[in-house]
Design a protein around this motif. Structure first.
Motif, PDB file in Angstrom:
ATOM      1  N   ALA A   1      -7.267  -1.178  -2.044  1.00 41.92           N
ATOM      2  CA  ALA A   1      -5.985  -0.836  -2.664  1.00 41.92           C
ATOM      3  C   ALA A   1      -4.980  -1.967  -2.464  1.00 41.92           C
ATOM      4  O   ALA A   1      -4.213  -2.301  -3.371  1.00 41.92           O
ATOM      5  CB  ALA A   1      -5.456   0.464  -2.060  1.00 41.92           C
ATOM      6  N   ALA A   2      -5.007  -2.580  -1.304  1.00 43.45           N
ATOM      7  CA  ALA A   2      -4.060  -3.675  -1.033  1.00 43.45           C
ATOM      8  C   ALA A   2      -4.330  -4.854  -1.956  1.00 43.45           C
ATOM      9  O   ALA A   2      -3.423  -5.417  -2.547  1.00 43.45           O
ATOM     10  CB  ALA A   2      -4.184  -4.112   0.417  1.00 43.45           C
TER      11      ALA A   2
ATOM     12  N   SER B   1       3.951  -3.912  -0.400  1.00 40.55           N
ATOM     13  CA  SER B   1       5.193  -4.042  -1.153  1.00 40.55           C
ATOM     14  C   SER B   1       6.388  -4.140  -0.224  1.00 40.55           C
ATOM     15  O   SER B   1       6.343  -3.654   0.902  1.00 40.55           O
ATOM     16  CB  SER B   1       5.326  -2.828  -2.059  1.00 40.55           C
ATOM     17  OG  SER B   1       6.468  -2.952  -2.832  1.00 40.55           O
TER      18      SER B   1
ATOM     19  N   HIS C   1      -7.368   4.832  -5.819  1.00 39.01           N
ATOM     20  CA  HIS C   1      -6.616   4.845  -4.575  1.00 39.01           C
ATOM     21  C   HIS C   1      -5.143   4.599  -4.818  1.00 39.01           C
ATOM     22  O   HIS C   1      -4.416   4.233  -3.911  1.00 39.01           O
ATOM     23  CB  HIS C   1      -7.176   3.785  -3.621  1.00 39.01           C
ATOM     24  CG  HIS C   1      -8.628   3.991  -3.380  1.00 39.01           C
ATOM     25  ND1 HIS C   1      -9.103   5.035  -2.636  1.00 39.01           N
ATOM     26  CD2 HIS C   1      -9.708   3.327  -3.837  1.00 39.01           C
ATOM     27  CE1 HIS C   1     -10.420   4.987  -2.615  1.00 39.01           C
ATOM     28  NE2 HIS C   1     -10.821   3.970  -3.327  1.00 39.01           N
ATOM     29  N   MET C   2      -4.761   4.741  -6.076  1.00 40.62           N
ATOM     30  CA  MET C   2      -3.342   4.554  -6.364  1.00 40.62           C
ATOM     31  C   MET C   2      -2.594   5.687  -5.709  1.00 40.62           C
ATOM     32  O   MET C   2      -1.494   5.554  -5.321  1.00 40.62           O
ATOM     33  CB  MET C   2      -3.116   4.624  -7.871  1.00 40.62           C
ATOM     34  CG  MET C   2      -2.127   3.618  -8.345  1.00 40.62           C
ATOM     35  SD  MET C   2      -2.719   2.755  -9.788  1.00 40.62           S
ATOM     36  CE  MET C   2      -1.632   1.393  -9.862  1.00 40.62           C
TER      37      MET C   2
ATOM     38  N   GLN D   1      10.136  -0.836  -6.714  1.00 39.95           N
ATOM     39  CA  GLN D   1       9.421  -2.049  -6.318  1.00 39.95           C
ATOM     40  C   GLN D   1      10.127  -3.260  -6.873  1.00 39.95           C
ATOM     41  O   GLN D   1      10.264  -4.269  -6.226  1.00 39.95           O
ATOM     42  CB  GLN D   1       8.011  -2.023  -6.894  1.00 39.95           C
ATOM     43  CG  GLN D   1       7.056  -1.209  -6.065  1.00 39.95           C
ATOM     44  CD  GLN D   1       5.653  -1.311  -6.605  1.00 39.95           C
ATOM     45  OE1 GLN D   1       5.469  -1.691  -7.750  1.00 39.95           O
ATOM     46  NE2 GLN D   1       4.675  -0.990  -5.808  1.00 39.95           N
TER      47      GLN D   1
ATOM     48  N   LYS E   1      -0.957  -2.025  -2.406  1.00 42.58           N
ATOM     49  CA  LYS E   1      -0.573  -0.834  -1.643  1.00 42.58           C
ATOM     50  C   LYS E   1      -0.404  -1.234  -0.185  1.00 42.58           C
ATOM     51  O   LYS E   1      -1.297  -1.800   0.413  1.00 42.58           O
ATOM     52  CB  LYS E   1      -1.699   0.197  -1.763  1.00 42.58           C
ATOM     53  CG  LYS E   1      -1.385   1.517  -1.144  1.00 42.58           C
ATOM     54  CD  LYS E   1      -2.461   2.498  -1.538  1.00 42.58           C
ATOM     55  CE  LYS E   1      -2.120   3.860  -0.979  1.00 42.58           C
ATOM     56  NZ  LYS E   1      -3.134   4.826  -1.315  1.00 42.58           N
ATOM     57  N   GLY E   2       0.744  -0.934   0.354  1.00 44.89           N
ATOM     58  CA  GLY E   2       0.956  -1.278   1.748  1.00 44.89           C
ATOM     59  C   GLY E   2       1.528  -2.676   1.924  1.00 44.89           C
ATOM     60  O   GLY E   2       1.834  -3.089   3.031  1.00 44.89           O
TER      61      GLY E   2
ATOM     62  N   ARG F   1       8.943  -0.947   1.869  1.00 42.10           N
ATOM     63  CA  ARG F   1       7.991  -0.148   2.608  1.00 42.10           C
ATOM     64  C   ARG F   1       8.755   0.686   3.612  1.00 42.10           C
ATOM     65  O   ARG F   1       9.794   0.274   4.081  1.00 42.10           O
ATOM     66  CB  ARG F   1       7.051  -1.083   3.353  1.00 42.10           C
ATOM     67  CG  ARG F   1       5.659  -0.574   3.476  1.00 42.10           C
ATOM     68  CD  ARG F   1       4.755  -1.616   4.093  1.00 42.10           C
ATOM     69  NE  ARG F   1       5.118  -2.975   3.811  1.00 42.10           N
ATOM     70  CZ  ARG F   1       5.613  -3.815   4.725  1.00 42.10           C
ATOM     71  NH1 ARG F   1       5.817  -3.399   5.940  1.00 42.10           N
ATOM     72  NH2 ARG F   1       5.907  -5.060   4.420  1.00 42.10           N
TER      73      ARG F   1
ATOM     74  N   HIS G   1       4.095  -8.553  -4.736  1.00 40.63           N
ATOM     75  CA  HIS G   1       3.732  -8.539  -3.321  1.00 40.63           C
ATOM     76  C   HIS G   1       2.958  -9.807  -3.019  1.00 40.63           C
ATOM     77  O   HIS G   1       2.493 -10.499  -3.927  1.00 40.63           O
ATOM     78  CB  HIS G   1       2.909  -7.306  -2.968  1.00 40.63           C
ATOM     79  CG  HIS G   1       1.632  -7.191  -3.746  1.00 40.63           C
ATOM     80  ND1 HIS G   1       1.561  -6.527  -4.949  1.00 40.63           N
ATOM     81  CD2 HIS G   1       0.392  -7.634  -3.494  1.00 40.63           C
ATOM     82  CE1 HIS G   1       0.330  -6.580  -5.393  1.00 40.63           C
ATOM     83  NE2 HIS G   1      -0.412  -7.242  -4.536  1.00 40.63           N
TER      84      HIS G   1
ATOM     85  N   ALA H   1      -8.342   1.198   1.971  1.00 40.13           N
ATOM     86  CA  ALA H   1      -7.023   0.606   2.168  1.00 40.13           C
ATOM     87  C   ALA H   1      -7.010  -0.854   1.729  1.00 40.13           C
ATOM     88  O   ALA H   1      -6.093  -1.316   1.052  1.00 40.13           O
ATOM     89  CB  ALA H   1      -6.626   0.724   3.638  1.00 40.13           C
TER      90      ALA H   1
END
Lengths: 268, 208
Positions: free
Chosen positions: A186-187, A195, B207-208, A231, A192-193, A198, B127, A183
């Protein structure tokens, strides 16, 4: 014949006395050390003292078990004269510990049976032992033997046994979680997680504030930036406050920007 | 869109193509102390450095597939220090036996007008997150132990929530392109951190 026996008895008593004297000296010095030098005393030296005492007791035992030693049990000591007067000879012999050979010291020094309390306890133990019966006793003996041998094995065996056990214990308390690793990677890798758009979760209070801006945004963004994704829509209102205003500006020059996006200056 | 090859970079810049070797892992919060102790012993003797950074990731979407990604980072603990802009290329799919993730890396320091500049250029912020943690060095190796937090209200770095119950542990080295000696050193260092942390080459695209 009797003379030989007497000589033998005397010799064995002499050696016993000397051994016991050694033991007494060792005990004396140990007690002195414990009482006076206890601050400087280290555990290994205490162990050394105990080892010395145990060795001396062993020699005494060996001496007593020696076949040349006559059985002392068969000898009887009878006090012939008890007097309340101080006896210098006796005092010298016993290093001033027994100055008077009177009726007070006789029960202690010439005792052949154990103390009354000890006798009581022994009687209880033997009664208990008789009560449980031989098979139960045998089973208990076997369990004790098994436990002792297990323990000895564990203590004596090489380290790889111990490592396997400690590895098993360590696995019960893992220090990392692979799912978390993925996790986090990916972040950091592509957000991931993180954005803006969500699914509502603990961030619900933040979203309604962005809602109105987002609904106004999409139509503009889709025109201005080709291929806008979900996004992308969030980005305008998601950016710091001051950009909320510029987000609306493209509406005036939307045709220009549309043209520009088709030939991006940085395209190669 | 990859970074331009060395030959078209401005002559005044004169940057050498740097490659970043990376190994990543994580450690649970409760094991953090033991990891920090171990790192303090293994790494160079220096004052333990903590950092608090705010990273914004900007995307430029061209018409073709892959968007161009730039990372802008600023320090929350030292607000006057320049911003740091970084480009990371795609991981090199060369040697399977190479133990670390290798990718092209371009780093520059910028002024505080970076977000506005990027917006004017056409980038949009994708982000952002806050990273707080510790940094250790061992020779050229850099170990970063950081807690990533999600920013709840955009632009407000006070209001954050941790992303997970773990700290991200990254072991990285920046070397000029061509030198391939670092992956062995990294692997032996990673061995020393087992079994507290398993540092490995994690492909983010998986992990996409």
């Amino acid at each position: 014949m009797q003379q030989r026996e007497e000589k033998l008895l005397e010799a064995s008593v002499e050696s016993l006395i000397s051994r016991v004297a050694h033991l007494k000296n060792a005990l004396h010095s140990f007690i002195y050390k414990l009482e006076n030098e206890y601050e400087r005393l280290t555990w290994p030296s205490v162990l050394d003292n105990f080892a010395l005492l145990s060795g001396q007791l062993n020699t005494i035992n060996k001496l007593l078990r020696n076949e040349k030693t006559p059985s002392f049990r068969q000898q009887v000591i009878i006090p012939l004269l008890l007097s309340p007067d101080r006896d210098e000879e006796l005092a010298k012999l016993t290093e001033q510990r027994v100055p008077v050979f009177s009726h007070e010291i006789v029960p202690d020094h010439l005792r052949t049976k154990p103390d009354p309390e000890v006798e009581e306890q022994e009687k209880q133990l033997s009664a208990e032992a008789a009560r449980i019966g031989p098979e139960v006793a045998q089973k208990q003996i076997q369990t004790l033997n098994k436990l002792c041998s297990n323990l000895l094995e564990k203590l004596n065996n090489p380290r790889d046994d111990r490592d396997a056990e400690s590895a098993a214990i360590r696995q019960n308390k893992p220090s990392f979680n692979t799912a978390d690793t993925n996790a986090l990677v990916a972040a950091v890798g592509f957000g991931k997680g993180l954005s803006k758009c969500r699914p509502p979760g603990p961030v619900a209070p933040g979203h309604p504030g962005q809602g109105p801006m987002m609904s106004g945004g999409p139509t503009l963004q889709q025109v201005t930036i080709g291929g806008g994704s979900g996004q992308q829509q969030g980005m305008g209102p998601g950016a710091p406050q001051q950009q909320g205003q510029p987000g609306k500006m493209p509406s005036n020059i939307k045709t220009n920007i549309k043209a520009a996006s088709s030939m991006h200056p940085y395209n190669r | 869109m990859e970074a331009p090859p060395v030959s078209v970079l401005p002559i005044t810049g004169g940057t050498i193509n740097m490659m970043e070797y990376l190994l990543q892992g994580s450690v649970l919060d409760q094991a953090l102390e033991s990891l920090l102790h171990r790192l303090r012993g293994l790494c160079d003797n220096m004052e333990p450095e903590t950092f608090a950074d705010h990273e914004l990731v900007y995307l430029l979407k061209g018409q073709q597939g892959n968007p161009f990604l730039l990372r802008a980072r600023r320090s929350l603990s030292h607000p006057t220090v320049p911003w740091h802009l970084r480009y990371l290329g795609q991981p090199e799919v060369g040697d399977k036996s190479r133990h670390a993730l290798v990718r092209n890396c371009v780093d520059v320091a910028t002024s505080h007008s970076l977000p506005d500049f990027l917006n004017e250029m056409g980038f949009r912020m994708d982000h952002e997150f806050v990273a707080k943690g510790h940094i250790f060095r061992r020779g050229v190796l850099k170990v970063v132990v950081s807690k990533l937090s999600r920013i709840l209200v955009p632009g407000n770095t006070e209001n954050t929530e941790p992303l997970s119950l773990s700290y991200l542990v990254e072991l990285s080295v920046l070397v000029p392109a061509g030198q391939d000696t670092m992956s062995e050193d990294m692997r032996s260092f990673a061995e020393q951190l087992k079994p507290l942390v398993h540092l490995e080459k994690i492909d983010p695209k998986r992990h996409m």
